[in-house]
Scaffold this motif. Structure first.
Motif, short mmCIF file in Angstrom:
data_model
loop_
_atom_site.label_atom_id
_atom_site.label_comp_id
_atom_site.label_asym_id
_atom_site.label_seq_id
_atom_site.Cartn_x
_atom_site.Cartn_y
_atom_site.Cartn_z
N ASP A 380 0.92 -1.15 -0.07
CA ASP A 380 0.05 0.05 -0.12
C ASP A 380 0.88 1.07 0.06
O ASP A 380 1.29 1.60 0.86
N THR A 382 0.33 4.18 -0.06
CA THR A 382 -0.10 5.27 0.92
C THR A 382 0.54 5.12 2.39
O THR A 382 0.56 6.02 3.16
N VAL A 414 -0.52 12.22 1.12
CA VAL A 414 -0.42 11.06 0.25
C VAL A 414 -1.82 10.41 0.17
O VAL A 414 -2.55 9.87 -0.70
N LYS A 415 -2.45 10.32 1.22
CA LYS A 415 -3.90 9.48 1.56
C LYS A 415 -4.90 10.65 0.94
O LYS A 415 -5.84 9.96 0.07
N SER A 418 -4.96 10.37 -3.01
CA SER A 418 -4.98 8.91 -3.29
C SER A 418 -6.36 8.43 -3.31
O SER A 418 -6.90 7.25 -3.44
N LYS A 420 -7.89 8.28 -0.24
CA LYS A 420 -8.33 7.79 0.88
C LYS A 420 -8.06 8.79 2.10
O LYS A 420 -7.85 8.45 3.30
#
Length: 444
Positions: A380, A382, A414-415, A418, A420
């Protein structure tokens, strides 16, 4: 003793705890001499060879010992963890070179700032706010912190031994492998590695002592016997010298210093405790049992240390050496505290152990601490990116706090991009914003 430390429950014994305590002590005893050599620079006119230098160096040395002993005993007796504490490297440099010398703040006012910071820590710990912050830290960053500290402590060992040196073109380079210190450190490292692989009890401690003996051989001559007993220095020059008058407390500069001490200390301690707990297997469902008690140790140590006359006290990453030797309870910390107190009387003997003898232990501990990386979900991206940033930036910036800060800033960004963003705790966003402000505006 069983009732107090619960040795059987933690799968350890008095012998293991004592060996672990001795090992941790040997790897961190350097602070007794290094901390005073940094703090002495805040005293005008305290030049080497002068009476003023001797007076304050001795006082800072005693303050270092007593601050460490106080905090380590609290950790051992109240929190029951094998973590040792002492004035933090980096925090003492900030105290001296930034606050006192660059900003022109009197050292007595700076000590007052450290004292106030410790009180704030105590309040946050007792209220439970500190544990809330810890739970908001992403799991991948927590796991990377342990490995990052491993790289960091290994780098300290490599640098201390002279295996890695500075270079104007490449920043770092391979040192002179023909240097006696380097040779002794390398031999010590292989001794520890082989003994550990053979499950020999006390492998790290044996390696330190063996390296000290090898260093005394005529071919190396790096171990110099300094004597056994020395006079206990007078602490009166620094004891209760904090300047807490209203004029100082009313200035914005004072509270900015308090905040910066607080900020760096909080996340240095968070990172170190998390890393040590991960390596020792203390974490339960991502949390550290009795965390508030552990945090209380460095909070009390910081305020008490300031009263004695030293900069911020924090948990030491060198505790990992004792953990690697099997230390699992507060008895390890009590042993460290007793040995540290003995430094008041046996400082010449402690000075006999060269840095080339303790460096191999730090390098080897780095090997042991890197294993936490296997728990990270590297598939993953992220989770992998923030973990990597945390991991690499600790040794690269020579700061645990910087590694955590950059890791936490990276995580929500990043989350979010992406898709998320909902996985990010609201407090993690707040921490990320505060870290950005710190890194850009406050960090010196």
């Amino acid at each position: 003793m069983e009732k107090l430390f619960r040795l059987k429950e933690n799968g350890t014994s008095v012998r293991k705890e004592v060996v672990a305590g001795i090992t941790t002590f040997l790897t961190m005893a350097y602070i007794v001499f290094v901390n005073p050599s940094i703090l002495i620079n805040v005293i005008p006119g305290a030049n080497p060879g002068t009476d003023l230098y001797s007076q304050f160096f001795g006082a800072f040395m005693v303050a270092t010992i007593l601050g460490s002993v106080t905090a380590t005993l609290v950790m051992g007796l109240i929190a029951n963890y094998p973590f040792a504490l002492a004035p933090g490297m980096g925090l003492n440099a900030y105290f001296t070179y930034t606050v006192c010398l660059k900003m022109g703040v009197d050292w007595k006012v700076a000590l007052a700032a450290v004292f106030v910071e410790g009180l704030i820590f105590i309040l946050l710990t007792v209220s439970g706010a500190r544990s809330f912050v810890v739970k908001a830290i992403p799991a991948s960053v927590k796991l990377a912190t342990g490995a990052g500290i491993g790289l960091f402590i290994a780098f300290i060992g490599l640098k201390s031994a002279g295996i890695v040196t500075s270079d104007p073109a490449t920043f770092v380079a391979l040192g002179n492998l023909a240097d006696p210190n380097v040779i002794v450190a390398i031999i010590g490292f292989f001794i520890i590695a082989v003994l550990f692989s053979l499950s020999v009890p006390g492998a790290i401690l044996i390696g330190i002592l063996a390296s000290t003996f090898i260093g005394a051989l005529p071919v190396f001559k790096i171990t110099s016997f300094q004597g056994i007993i020395g006079k206990v220095p007078d602490i009166s020059a620094t004891f209760m010298k904090m300047n807490l008058n209203f004029q100082s407390l009313a200035t914005g500069t004072f509270w900015m210093i308090v905040f910066t001490f607080f900020f760096v200390d909080f996340f240095d301690t968070l990172g170190t405790l998390t890393g040590l707990a991960e390596s020792a297997g203390f974490m339960k469902n991502g949390d550290l049992p009795r965390a508030s008690r552990a945090y209380l140790a460095d909070a009390i140590g910081t305020s008490v240390g300031a009263m004695f006359g030293t900069s911020t006290v924090t948990t030491y990453i060198e505790s990992s050496a004792g953990i690697a030797e099997g230390g699992r309870t507060g008895l390890t910390s009590v042993v460290v505290a007793i040995l540290m107190l003995c430094m008041l009387f046996f400082s010449p003997l402690a000075m006999t152990i060269p840095s080339a003898a303790t460096a191999p232990a730090l390098i080897f501990v780095g090997v042991l601490m890197i294993k936490t990386l296997k728990k990270i979900n590297w598939d993953d991206i992220t989770e992998a990116v923030p973990a990597f940033i945390t991991l690499i930036m600790m040794p690269m910036t020579y700061s645990i706090a910087n590694g955590i800060a950059l890791g936490i800033v990276t995580y929500p960004v990043v989350k979010l991009f992406s898709g998320k963003g909902r996985d990010v705790h609201w407090f993690t966003w707040l921490l990320a914003i505060l870290f950005v402000l710190y890194l850009i505006l406050l960090r010196e």
